[in-house]
Motif scaffolding. Structure first.
Motif, PDB file in Angstrom:
ATOM      1  N   ASP A   7       0.821  -1.216   0.000  1.00 51.19           N
ATOM      2  CA  ASP A   7       0.000   0.000   0.000  1.00 51.19           C
ATOM      3  C   ASP A   7       0.852   1.261   0.000  1.00 51.19           C
ATOM      4  OD1 ASP A   7      -2.330  -1.489   0.034  1.00 51.19           O
ATOM      5  OD2 ASP A   7      -2.359  -1.596   2.223  1.00 51.19           O
ATOM      6  N   TYR A  67       0.621   2.955  -7.554  1.00 51.15           N
ATOM      7  CA  TYR A  67      -0.802   3.135  -7.817  1.00 51.15           C
ATOM      8  C   TYR A  67      -1.585   2.039  -7.091  1.00 51.15           C
ATOM      9  CZ  TYR A  67       1.137   5.785 -11.765  1.00 51.15           C
ATOM     10  OH  TYR A  67       1.854   6.659 -12.540  1.00 51.15           O
ATOM     11  N   PRO A  68      -2.869   2.248  -6.856  1.00 45.49           N
ATOM     12  CA  PRO A  68      -3.717   1.160  -6.378  1.00 45.49           C
ATOM     13  C   PRO A  68      -3.773   0.041  -7.415  1.00 45.49           C
ATOM     14  CG  PRO A  68      -4.785   3.278  -6.024  1.00 45.49           C
ATOM     15  CD  PRO A  68      -3.579   3.546  -6.874  1.00 45.49           C
ATOM     16  N   GLY A  76      -6.115  -1.774  -8.629  1.00 41.60           N
ATOM     17  CA  GLY A  76      -7.231  -1.797  -9.563  1.00 41.60           C
ATOM     18  C   GLY A  76      -7.457  -0.494 -10.304  1.00 41.60           C
ATOM     19  N   GLU A  77      -6.591   0.490 -10.084  1.00 40.78           N
ATOM     20  CA  GLU A  77      -6.776   1.790 -10.739  1.00 40.78           C
ATOM     21  C   GLU A  77      -6.465   1.681 -12.237  1.00 40.78           C
ATOM     22  OE1 GLU A  77      -4.679   6.186 -10.602  1.00 40.78           O
ATOM     23  OE2 GLU A  77      -5.017   5.114  -8.719  1.00 40.78           O
ATOM     24  N   GLN A  78      -7.409   2.154 -13.074  1.00 38.66           N
ATOM     25  CA  GLN A  78      -7.263   2.050 -14.523  1.00 38.66           C
ATOM     26  C   GLN A  78      -6.854   3.392 -15.116  1.00 38.66           C
ATOM     27  OE1 GLN A  78     -10.798   0.412 -16.297  1.00 38.66           O
ATOM     28  NE2 GLN A  78     -10.957  -1.260 -14.805  1.00 38.66           N
ATOM     29  N   HIS A  79      -5.918   3.321 -16.057  1.00 44.57           N
ATOM     30  CA  HIS A  79      -5.485   4.492 -16.812  1.00 44.57           C
ATOM     31  C   HIS A  79      -5.803   4.213 -18.280  1.00 44.57           C
ATOM     32  CE1 HIS A  79      -2.952   4.180 -13.161  1.00 44.57           C
ATOM     33  NE2 HIS A  79      -3.124   5.489 -13.092  1.00 44.57           N
ATOM     34  N   THR A 102       1.908  -1.312 -18.294  1.00 41.42           N
ATOM     35  CA  THR A 102       0.494  -1.443 -17.913  1.00 41.42           C
ATOM     36  C   THR A 102      -0.124  -2.611 -18.661  1.00 41.42           C
ATOM     37  OG1 THR A 102      -0.224   0.085 -19.647  1.00 41.42           O
ATOM     38  CG2 THR A 102       0.311   1.032 -17.495  1.00 41.42           C
ATOM     39  N   ARG A 142      -3.855  -0.787 -16.014  1.00 38.26           N
ATOM     40  CA  ARG A 142      -3.441  -0.915 -14.613  1.00 38.26           C
ATOM     41  C   ARG A 142      -1.931  -1.109 -14.536  1.00 38.26           C
ATOM     42  NH1 ARG A 142      -7.724  -5.615 -13.228  1.00 38.26           N
ATOM     43  NH2 ARG A 142      -6.647  -6.390 -15.102  1.00 38.26           N
ATOM     44  N   ASP A 143      -1.330  -0.509 -13.533  1.00 36.77           N
ATOM     45  CA  ASP A 143       0.119  -0.567 -13.365  1.00 36.77           C
ATOM     46  C   ASP A 143       0.542  -1.979 -12.969  1.00 36.77           C
ATOM     47  OD1 ASP A 143       2.781   0.638 -13.088  1.00 36.77           O
ATOM     48  OD2 ASP A 143       2.499   0.230 -10.956  1.00 36.77           O
ATOM     49  N   SER A 185       2.427  -2.318  -9.473  1.00 36.96           N
ATOM     50  CA  SER A 185       1.516  -2.264  -8.325  1.00 36.96           C
ATOM     51  C   SER A 185       0.771  -3.578  -8.157  1.00 36.96           C
ATOM     52  CB  SER A 185       0.519  -1.118  -8.512  1.00 36.96           C
ATOM     53  OG  SER A 185       1.191   0.122  -8.635  1.00 36.96           O
ATOM     54  N   ARG A 186       0.378  -4.191  -9.270  1.00 41.04           N
ATOM     55  CA  ARG A 186      -0.343  -5.459  -9.179  1.00 41.04           C
ATOM     56  C   ARG A 186       0.582  -6.599  -8.750  1.00 41.04           C
ATOM     57  NH1 ARG A 186      -5.203  -5.994 -11.109  1.00 41.04           N
ATOM     58  NH2 ARG A 186      -4.873  -8.093 -11.926  1.00 41.04           N
TER      59      ARG A 186
END
Length: 310
Positions: free
Chosen positions: A44, A49-50, A52-55, A71, A76-77, A80-81
């Motif tokens: 965290d 990025y979170p 599930g955050e979508q760009h 991505t 999504r990054d 981060s995933r």
């Protein structure tokens, strides 16, 4: 003399840790494993990025300053995933290893100490489960139960305890004939006290090695199930397995989607296996005897050699 007295004053865990430090590959693997665990727990904070955050303007973008590992198809990054997925994969691996080890230790202790019909029944159940096509059974149960973390942990734990049970049972059969067990039985100690106060402390080495190696097996099993779409679903959480399963078609066009979680699995599993090998050598009684023989047999000192020559 002072070194020998200091060695005797140290506890068994301190001596085991000193012996583990002599194995450089295992120490490096332990450091890598600790680093992976810390990054996963602090995902965290560390992740840019979170998960599930979508760009949507940056779909399938390669590694760059903004996205170190690129991505995916939803923007999504990947880094981060991978960090958040490591938290789930490690949680599954450790949970399965602990639960399976508890079940296997209990079954092996009871079967080895009681013997007779109890041993025969428990070992026939163990042999029957070992004879089942494990992958097919796990896939079937995973499909029936669902795709949550708890369901995957439960399924893998129910079919991961049998090898340890056989190991513990063999050791318990040998230990129950030792003098300290006979003395405890003669003093009126009950079965549970003998098993958990006398036998179990002598099985720490086998259990520790089994738990460490079971972590690697559970991580690989979860990755296989998630890759096949039968493990932890994308809706519940991102894991290394479902990241591979959802992106295998982009191996040539967006290889970072496959290499990032794949390398995370390889490095983690190799680190756990090397740590397990180090622990196996540390708790190996034959190695202890060999080291003791080398340390005690130092040859004659100078005065003794002169006396012998005279």
């Amino acid at each position: 003399m002072a070194r020998a007295e200091r060695t005797r004053a140290q506890g068994p865990l301190a001596l085991a840790w000193q012996r583990f430090l002599l194995r450089r590959v295992s120490v490096v693997a332990l450091g890598a494993l600790v680093l992976i665990a810390l990054l996963a727990m602090a995902a965290d904070v560390v992740a840019p990025y979170p998960p599930g955050e979508q760009h949507l303007d940056d779909i399938l973008v390669g590694p760059s300053a903004d996205y170190w590992l690129g991505t995916d198809t939803l923007g999504r990054d990947t880094l981060s995933r991978v960090l958040h997925g490591g938290r789930v994969s490690l949680l599954v691996g450790v949970s399965v290893a602990v639960l399976a080890s508890v079940i296997g230790t209990l079954v092996g202790l009871v079967a080895g100490y009681r013997g007779g019909h109890v041993d025969a029944v428990l070992m026939r159940i163990t042999d029957t489960l070992l004879a089942l096509p494990l992958l097919m059974v796990v896939i079937l149960l995973a499909r029936i139960l669902g795709g949550s973390v708890f369901d995957v942990v439960l399924v893998l734990s129910l079919f991961g305890w049998m090898p340890l049970a056989r190991i513990i049972r063999a050791r318990a059969l040998a230990l129950r004939e030792h003098e300290f067990v006979r003395a405890a039985r003669a003093m009126g100690a009950g079965m549970s006290r003998i098993m958990f106060r006398h036998l179990l402390p002598n099985l720490v080495g086998e259990i520790t090695v089994a738990v460490s190696l079971a972590v690697a097996g559970a991580i690989l099993a979860e990755a296989v199930l998630s890759f096949l779409g039968l493990g932890i679903s994308q809706v519940h959480a991102a894991t290394w397995g479902n990241m591979l399963g959802g992106n295998e078609g982009f191996m040539t066009t967006a290889p970072w989607l496959v290499w990032a979680p794949g390398l995370a699995i390889v490095v983690t599993v190799l680190s756990v296996n090397y740590v397990g090998d180090g622990l196996r050598d540390v708790f190996d009684v034959k190695t202890d005897v060999g080291d003791g023989a080398k340390s005690t047999h130092r040859g004659p000192t100078a005065p003794e050699a002169q006396d012998a020559s005279a």
